[in-house]
Scaffold this motif. Sequence first.
Motif, PDB file in Angstrom:
ATOM      1  N   LEU A  25       0.844  -1.184   0.000  1.00  8.35           N
ATOM      2  CA  LEU A  25       0.000   0.000   0.000  1.00  8.35           C
ATOM      3  C   LEU A  25       0.886   1.243   0.000  1.00  8.35           C
ATOM      4  N   ALA A  26       0.285   2.401  -0.209  1.00 13.20           N
ATOM      5  CA  ALA A  26       1.041   3.646  -0.255  1.00 13.20           C
ATOM      6  C   ALA A  26       1.731   3.951   1.070  1.00 13.20           C
ATOM      7  N   ASP A  27       1.196   3.410   2.175  1.00  8.94           N
ATOM      8  CA  ASP A  27       1.782   3.692   3.491  1.00  8.94           C
ATOM      9  C   ASP A  27       2.903   2.729   3.864  1.00  8.94           C
ATOM     10  N   GLY A  28       3.302   1.830   2.944  1.00  8.82           N
ATOM     11  CA  GLY A  28       4.426   0.942   3.200  1.00  8.82           C
ATOM     12  C   GLY A  28       4.067  -0.378   3.836  1.00  8.82           C
ATOM     13  N   ARG A  29       2.775  -0.650   4.012  1.00  6.98           N
ATOM     14  CA  ARG A  29       2.359  -1.948   4.544  1.00  6.98           C
ATOM     15  C   ARG A  29       2.021  -2.885   3.388  1.00  6.98           C
ATOM     16  N   PRO A  30       2.272  -4.187   3.551  1.00  5.94           N
ATOM     17  CA  PRO A  30       1.921  -5.123   2.486  1.00  5.94           C
ATOM     18  C   PRO A  30       0.421  -5.093   2.198  1.00  5.94           C
ATOM     19  N   ARG A  31       0.071  -5.258   0.968  1.00  6.80           N
ATOM     20  CA  ARG A  31      -1.334  -5.372   0.607  1.00  6.80           C
ATOM     21  C   ARG A  31      -1.869  -6.697   1.147  1.00  6.80           C
ATOM     22  N   ILE A  32      -3.016  -6.648   1.817  1.00 10.24           N
ATOM     23  CA  ILE A  32      -3.606  -7.867   2.372  1.00 10.24           C
ATOM     24  C   ILE A  32      -5.091  -7.940   2.013  1.00 10.24           C
ATOM     25  N   LEU A  33      -5.639  -9.140   2.177  1.00  6.69           N
ATOM     26  CA  LEU A  33      -7.082  -9.344   2.109  1.00  6.69           C
ATOM     27  C   LEU A  33      -7.410 -10.352   3.205  1.00  6.69           C
ATOM     28  N   PHE A  34      -8.290  -9.938   4.116  1.00 13.50           N
ATOM     29  CA  PHE A  34      -8.621 -10.794   5.247  1.00 13.50           C
ATOM     30  C   PHE A  34      -9.821 -11.665   4.900  1.00 13.50           C
ATOM     31  N   GLU A  35      -9.673 -12.978   5.142  1.00 12.76           N
ATOM     32  CA  GLU A  35     -10.726 -13.936   4.815  1.00 12.76           C
ATOM     33  C   GLU A  35     -11.404 -14.408   6.103  1.00 12.76           C
ATOM     34  N   ARG A  36     -12.605 -13.888   6.351  1.00 13.88           N
ATOM     35  CA  ARG A  36     -13.274 -14.182   7.615  1.00 13.88           C
ATOM     36  C   ARG A  36     -13.674 -15.648   7.740  1.00 13.88           C
ATOM     37  N   HIS A  37     -13.974 -16.314   6.617  1.00 17.90           N
ATOM     38  CA  HIS A  37     -14.355 -17.720   6.711  1.00 17.90           C
ATOM     39  C   HIS A  37     -13.166 -18.597   7.113  1.00 17.90           C
ATOM     40  N   LYS A  38     -11.956 -18.186   6.725  1.00 20.32           N
ATOM     41  CA  LYS A  38     -10.775 -18.914   7.155  1.00 20.32           C
ATOM     42  C   LYS A  38     -10.533 -18.701   8.649  1.00 20.32           C
ATOM     43  N   PHE A  39     -10.667 -17.465   9.110  1.00 22.48           N
ATOM     44  CA  PHE A  39     -10.482 -17.184  10.533  1.00 22.48           C
ATOM     45  C   PHE A  39     -11.500 -17.967  11.355  1.00 22.48           C
ATOM     46  N   SER A  40     -12.727 -18.015  10.873  1.00 22.76           N
ATOM     47  CA  SER A  40     -13.772 -18.764  11.565  1.00 22.76           C
ATOM     48  C   SER A  40     -13.389 -20.237  11.684  1.00 22.76           C
ATOM     49  N   ALA A  41     -12.903 -20.813  10.596  1.00 20.37           N
ATOM     50  CA  ALA A  41     -12.531 -22.228  10.615  1.00 20.37           C
ATOM     51  C   ALA A  41     -11.346 -22.477  11.538  1.00 20.37           C
ATOM     52  N   PHE A  42     -10.345 -21.583  11.490  1.00 15.86           N
ATOM     53  CA  PHE A  42      -9.154 -21.780  12.309  1.00 15.86           C
ATOM     54  C   PHE A  42      -9.445 -21.649  13.804  1.00 15.86           C
ATOM     55  N   THR A  43     -10.509 -20.943  14.163  1.00 16.73           N
ATOM     56  CA  THR A  43     -10.845 -20.742  15.584  1.00 16.73           C
ATOM     57  C   THR A  43     -12.050 -21.570  16.020  1.00 16.73           C
ATOM     58  N   GLY A  44     -12.407 -22.557  15.229  1.00 12.21           N
ATOM     59  CA  GLY A  44     -13.530 -23.409  15.600  1.00 12.21           C
ATOM     60  C   GLY A  44     -14.850 -22.674  15.681  1.00 12.21           C
ATOM     61  N   HIS A  45     -14.987 -21.589  14.909  1.00  8.94           N
ATOM     62  CA  HIS A  45     -16.219 -20.797  14.836  1.00  8.94           C
ATOM     63  C   HIS A  45     -16.563 -20.132  16.182  1.00  8.94           C
TER      64      HIS A  45
END
Length: 263
Positions: free
Chosen positions: A49-69
Motif C-alpha cells: 500500500l502507499a503507506d508501506g504496509r503489504p497489501r492484504i485481504l482478510f478472509e473471515r471464513h478462514k479465521f472462523s474455521a481456524f478458531t472453531g467458529h
Amino acid sequence: MTASPPAAEFTGNPAPLTPTDFAAAAAALGCTAAAVRAVVAVESRGGFLADGRPRILFERHKFSAFTGHAFDDSHPAVSARQPGGYLGGAREYDRLGEALALDRLAALKAASWGAFQIMGFNHAAAGFRDVESFVAAMVSGHAAQLRAFVAFIRAQGLADALARADWPVFARAYNGPAYAAHAYDTRIAEAHARFLAEGADQRPTLRHGATGEAVRQLQRLLGLSADGLFGPATQAAVTARQRAAGLPADGVVGPQTWAMLTG
C-alpha cells in the motif's frame, strides 16, 4: 471494530521489483517474466500500500474455521462461515486488527499477503517454518514476496502450468474452484498477453551446460526426459528443431527458438 494494528509492526520496504527480479524468478520456474508479472497484475497490482504496509485481504471464513467458529456470533465482521465483508485497501488492516485481538496466529493465517496474495496458512509451502516468519518476510519487501512465490509454485506443482501459460489449470489451483466466476484465468491471460506485447518475455537464454527448471521446461517441449541438464542429447534435439524451422542451428535457445517451440 478494533483499530488497525500499529503501523510500525507491518511497515516494510515497498521498493518495486525490477525487470531483473522478474527475469530471475522466470528462469527459476522455467516460464516467461511476463507470466510472473501477470500474476502480480491480477492478484495485487503491487505488493504494498502507499503507506508501506503489504497489501492484504482478510478472509473471515478462514479465521472462523481456524478458531472453531468461536467468534462467529460476537465478531461476525471477521469471523463467519461464509466469505465476504471485504473493505479493501488499508481498511483490511482494521479487520486484521480486530482478529489479531482475538487470536493472533489464526488472524495472520487468515489473510493473504503481498504481491502474490499468498495466504498465511500456506506459509510452509512458501518456505517458512511458521506464519510469524512468513509475515515478517512479506513485510520486509518485494524480494521476499517473490522468493515465497517461487517456492510456493514449486511446492504446489504449478511451474509447468505457468510455463505453458495454461491459465485455467493455474487459476484453479492458485485461486480455487471458483476461479471462473471471477474470471481469474481470462484476466491473467489478458495481462500475460499485454506484458508479452510490451516485451516482457524474458525467458533465459540456454546453452550446453545449463541446468534448472528452465532446462526441464525446454526438454518437455522437445519431448525429452526432463532431467534439468542441458547435455549433448538436448543440444542435438535443439539443433534439429532449429534446422527444421529454418533457424540458425547453433544449439542455443534464445528468443527465436523459444518462440518456435512455444508458438
